[in-house]
Design a protein around this motif. Structure first.
Motif, PDB file in Angstrom:
ATOM      1  N   LEU A  22      15.901 -36.934 -16.285  1.00  0.00           N
ATOM      2  CA  LEU A  22      15.777 -36.917 -14.823  1.00  0.00           C
ATOM      3  C   LEU A  22      14.340 -36.613 -14.415  1.00  0.00           C
ATOM      4  O   LEU A  22      13.783 -37.262 -13.526  1.00  0.00           O
ATOM      5  N   GLU A  23      13.718 -35.639 -15.083  1.00  0.00           N
ATOM      6  CA  GLU A  23      12.323 -35.297 -14.793  1.00  0.00           C
ATOM      7  C   GLU A  23      11.404 -36.494 -15.022  1.00  0.00           C
ATOM      8  O   GLU A  23      10.538 -36.789 -14.189  1.00  0.00           O
ATOM      9  N   LEU A  24      11.597 -37.206 -16.129  1.00  0.00           N
ATOM     10  CA  LEU A  24      10.776 -38.381 -16.415  1.00  0.00           C
ATOM     11  C   LEU A  24      10.999 -39.486 -15.386  1.00  0.00           C
ATOM     12  O   LEU A  24      10.056 -40.131 -14.940  1.00  0.00           O
ATOM     13  N   ALA A  25      12.254 -39.689 -14.998  1.00  0.00           N
ATOM     14  CA  ALA A  25      12.567 -40.723 -14.008  1.00  0.00           C
ATOM     15  C   ALA A  25      11.928 -40.401 -12.661  1.00  0.00           C
ATOM     16  O   ALA A  25      11.375 -41.276 -12.003  1.00  0.00           O
ATOM     17  N   GLU A  26      11.996 -39.147 -12.256  1.00  0.00           N
ATOM     18  CA  GLU A  26      11.404 -38.750 -10.977  1.00  0.00           C
ATOM     19  C   GLU A  26       9.884 -38.884 -11.000  1.00  0.00           C
ATOM     20  O   GLU A  26       9.260 -39.142  -9.974  1.00  0.00           O
ATOM     21  N   ALA A  27       9.289 -38.719 -12.172  1.00  0.00           N
ATOM     22  CA  ALA A  27       7.832 -38.843 -12.299  1.00  0.00           C
ATOM     23  C   ALA A  27       7.403 -40.297 -12.457  1.00  0.00           C
ATOM     24  O   ALA A  27       6.217 -40.596 -12.478  1.00  0.00           O
ATOM     25  N   GLY A  28       8.374 -41.200 -12.578  1.00  0.00           N
ATOM     26  CA  GLY A  28       8.057 -42.611 -12.745  1.00  0.00           C
ATOM     27  C   GLY A  28       7.581 -42.957 -14.143  1.00  0.00           C
ATOM     28  O   GLY A  28       6.916 -43.965 -14.348  1.00  0.00           O
ATOM     29  N   ALA A  29       7.914 -42.109 -15.103  1.00  0.00           N
ATOM     30  CA  ALA A  29       7.472 -42.322 -16.485  1.00  0.00           C
ATOM     31  C   ALA A  29       8.306 -43.407 -17.155  1.00  0.00           C
ATOM     32  O   ALA A  29       9.442 -43.675 -16.777  1.00  0.00           O
ATOM     33  N   TRP A  30       7.718 -44.035 -18.160  1.00  0.00           N
ATOM     34  CA  TRP A  30       8.407 -45.051 -18.946  1.00  0.00           C
ATOM     35  C   TRP A  30       9.577 -44.395 -19.666  1.00  0.00           C
ATOM     36  O   TRP A  30       9.428 -43.333 -20.251  1.00  0.00           O
ATOM     37  N   PRO A  31      10.774 -45.007 -19.642  1.00  0.00           N
ATOM     38  CA  PRO A  31      11.975 -44.346 -20.173  1.00  0.00           C
ATOM     39  C   PRO A  31      12.157 -44.474 -21.688  1.00  0.00           C
ATOM     40  O   PRO A  31      13.170 -44.956 -22.166  1.00  0.00           O
ATOM     41  N   GLY A  32      11.195 -44.078 -22.456  1.00  0.00           N
ATOM     42  CA  GLY A  32      11.347 -44.132 -23.910  1.00  0.00           C
ATOM     43  C   GLY A  32      10.064 -44.567 -24.580  1.00  0.00           C
ATOM     44  O   GLY A  32       8.976 -44.448 -24.026  1.00  0.00           O
ATOM     45  N   ARG A  33      10.226 -45.095 -25.784  1.00  0.00           N
ATOM     46  CA  ARG A  33       9.046 -45.547 -26.517  1.00  0.00           C
ATOM     47  C   ARG A  33       8.581 -46.900 -26.005  1.00  0.00           C
ATOM     48  O   ARG A  33       9.290 -47.590 -25.295  1.00  0.00           O
ATOM     49  N   LYS A  34       7.387 -47.278 -26.432  1.00  0.00           N
ATOM     50  CA  LYS A  34       6.807 -48.562 -26.036  1.00  0.00           C
ATOM     51  C   LYS A  34       7.708 -49.696 -26.501  1.00  0.00           C
ATOM     52  O   LYS A  34       8.183 -49.708 -27.617  1.00  0.00           O
ATOM     53  N   SER A  35       7.930 -50.641 -25.627  1.00  0.00           N
ATOM     54  CA  SER A  35       8.702 -51.838 -25.958  1.00  0.00           C
ATOM     55  C   SER A  35       7.748 -52.988 -26.245  1.00  0.00           C
ATOM     56  O   SER A  35       6.663 -53.067 -25.660  1.00  0.00           O
ATOM     57  N   TYR A  36       8.166 -53.894 -27.118  1.00  0.00           N
ATOM     58  CA  TYR A  36       7.339 -55.050 -27.440  1.00  0.00           C
ATOM     59  C   TYR A  36       7.101 -55.849 -26.162  1.00  0.00           C
ATOM     60  O   TYR A  36       8.020 -56.131 -25.412  1.00  0.00           O
ATOM     61  N   GLY A  37       5.860 -56.188 -25.905  1.00  0.00           N
ATOM     62  CA  GLY A  37       5.509 -56.942 -24.703  1.00  0.00           C
ATOM     63  C   GLY A  37       4.955 -56.065 -23.597  1.00  0.00           C
ATOM     64  O   GLY A  37       4.468 -56.568 -22.593  1.00  0.00           O
ATOM     65  N   TYR A  38       5.026 -54.742 -23.775  1.00  0.00           N
ATOM     66  CA  TYR A  38       4.553 -53.805 -22.767  1.00  0.00           C
ATOM     67  C   TYR A  38       3.720 -52.704 -23.404  1.00  0.00           C
ATOM     68  O   TYR A  38       3.958 -52.306 -24.534  1.00  0.00           O
TER      69      TYR A  38
END
Length: 71
Positions: A22-38
């Motif tokens: 929830l803290e990460l979502a509210e901060a607008g952080a990426w939800p996990g590890r780097k995904s291919y293409g990003y």
């Protein structure tokens, strides 16, 4: 007694993880590890995006997933 303690610990861990997500979502952080293409900051990588588009096109044209994965 040990089982009750373990169950309580599982609940505590679950709540800590949910709070962090929830803290990460509210901060607008990426939800996990780097995904291919990003990038880790959720910006597209054109060279990797081109590979993803090519693979998707091959699958849509009927090529099998195993064949596409072998490239």
């Amino acid at each position: 007694m040990i089982t009750a303690f373990a169950a309580n610990e599982v609940e505590k861990i679950k709540m800590r993880i949910l709070r962090k997500h929830l803290e990460l979502a509210e901060a607008g952080a990426w939800p996990g590890r780097k995904s291919y293409g990003y990038t880790a900051k959720a910006q597209g990588i054109p060279k990797e995006a081109a590979v993803i588009r090519e693979m998707a096109a091959r699958v849509l044209h009927g090529e099998g997933l195993n064949a596409v994965a072998r490239i």
